[in-house]
Design an enzyme around this catalytic site. Sequence first.
Site, PDB file in Angstrom:
ATOM      1  N   ASP A  19       0.740  -0.980   0.056  1.00 35.48           N
ATOM      2  CA  ASP A  19       0.401  -0.045   0.225  1.00 35.48           C
ATOM      3  C   ASP A  19       1.070   1.339  -0.032  1.00 35.48           C
ATOM      4  O   ASP A  19       1.768   1.321   0.757  1.00 35.48           O
ATOM      5  CB  ASP A  19      -0.863  -0.432   1.475  1.00 35.48           C
ATOM      6  CG  ASP A  19      -2.095   0.877   0.888  1.00 35.48           C
ATOM      7  OD1 ASP A  19      -1.995   1.857   0.279  1.00 35.48           O
ATOM      8  OD2 ASP A  19      -2.668   0.901   2.106  1.00 35.48           O
ATOM      9  N   ASP A 111      -2.516   2.531  -6.049  1.00 33.39           N
ATOM     10  CA  ASP A 111      -1.202   2.768  -4.749  1.00 33.39           C
ATOM     11  C   ASP A 111      -1.811   0.989  -4.074  1.00 33.39           C
ATOM     12  O   ASP A 111      -1.110   1.844  -2.667  1.00 33.39           O
ATOM     13  CB  ASP A 111      -1.737   4.214  -4.088  1.00 33.39           C
ATOM     14  CG  ASP A 111      -2.787   3.815  -3.030  1.00 33.39           C
ATOM     15  OD1 ASP A 111      -4.052   3.187  -3.480  1.00 33.39           O
ATOM     16  OD2 ASP A 111      -2.866   4.374  -2.529  1.00 33.39           O
ATOM     17  N   GLU A 112      -2.325   0.157  -4.008  1.00 39.07           N
ATOM     18  CA  GLU A 112      -2.311  -0.860  -3.781  1.00 39.07           C
ATOM     19  C   GLU A 112      -2.312  -2.141  -4.683  1.00 39.07           C
ATOM     20  O   GLU A 112      -2.770  -1.721  -5.773  1.00 39.07           O
ATOM     21  CB  GLU A 112      -2.764  -0.357  -3.261  1.00 39.07           C
ATOM     22  CG  GLU A 112      -4.581  -0.570  -3.043  1.00 39.07           C
ATOM     23  CD  GLU A 112      -5.674  -0.652  -1.993  1.00 39.07           C
ATOM     24  OE1 GLU A 112      -4.710  -1.578  -0.993  1.00 39.07           O
ATOM     25  OE2 GLU A 112      -5.879   0.551  -1.533  1.00 39.07           O
TER      26      GLU A 112
END
Length: 434
Positions: A19, A111-112
């Site tokens: 993350d 973003d993860e």
Amino acid sequence: MNDMIFSHHSWPRAIVHIDGDAFFTSCEEVIHPELKGKPMITGGERGIVACASYPAKKMGITRGVPLHQAKNICPNLIILPSDYETYSLFSRRMFNIMRRFTPDVEEYSIDEAFCDITGMRRALRSSYTGIAEQMKRAIERELGLGVSVGISLTKVLAKVGSKHQKPSGLTVIAGRSIARYLEHLPVGKIWGIGPATTSYLAKIGVKTALEFARMPEAAVRKRLTKPGVEIWRELRGDSVYPVISEEKSVYASISKMKTFAPPTSDREYLFAHLLRNLESACIKARRYGLAPRKIISLLRTRQFGDVGSEATLVRPSALPLELSGLLRELFDSLYREKELYRSTGVILLELTHDVTIQYSLFESPMKAEKIRELYEAMDSLSGKYGKHSLHLGASHPLEQLGKGKRGTPTVREETKFFGETKRRHLGLPILHVK
């Protein structure tokens, strides 16, 4: 013995969740090192905070806070327009680093991602913890981005781990230590548990993740729906959700919105944004071999009021050159000269894989075929030079006036990465002349 009530096997599966830490502002700090360590937010074009740096978070500025409130909290706050093209580039590179360690990477958001590294210890000559550490170090070293990592037996537990120590943490939740990490975790913090379920569980005396995981199976199946049962199983170390590395290809609809600042009534600038929405939506549709039967055009006013108009197409099409005239008609029906607008949007509906060209009596088959061939060439060039390097002429005001704050080019447009040239940022418009 309380910490061994779940899995007696340390690693029946090994799932990693990575993350990004304050991802958007971290990307900005990589490009502009002088901003590092300063209170900063992105979302200046939206009027609310999209992402806050950790110095800003420490002052109480969080995602969704209105800009005027954020500036009251921190008068020297640095406010930037969101530059999603740059963030997407960092995202793609981050995921590619993960794929060096395993082909099983699921891109969950910009973003993860989840990675399944089960069985990779021998190939990579490292423990599962060591593999996760190597991933983390490679991302931070090569991209300059901070990430938090969780590794456990299931996707839900891996996500618990990545949230446990932020920023830049690495948390390993092996089978024999699950209870220790769930003991003080509020049940509402579990991935997949929403406010309604949290409230319901509180009414029956379940407030922590550990209390939830310790519920008898019969009670869980009686009181909760299938998703709740699946999350309960995942918390106990029983992997239910696989890591899906295939890209999603089934869509009920495709929507593209753009918010900008300051609000404007400039007719051609608004239509340029709307046409760029259409181009982006159609690019995604063509990627999956889809075409819409209906299209919706949206305008959002300065007071956040939405107006929209829908049209049914003569035949399914994902070619903006064919749809631009219809989009102009929809826009003209919505636009009010004295109104200030802050967002535009396009939604493609009733998507179909059957995109066989069916000509009406009023269409030219030769012209339609040439347009289709044109977009095949455009998609090939876009894959090499970037999305919108070729675009309709009516969307060209965006290249002149900017796509973040009006008159201000985005950071991506002002920055050259290794191997890029100034020419690659220009883009060559396709002029649609009637």
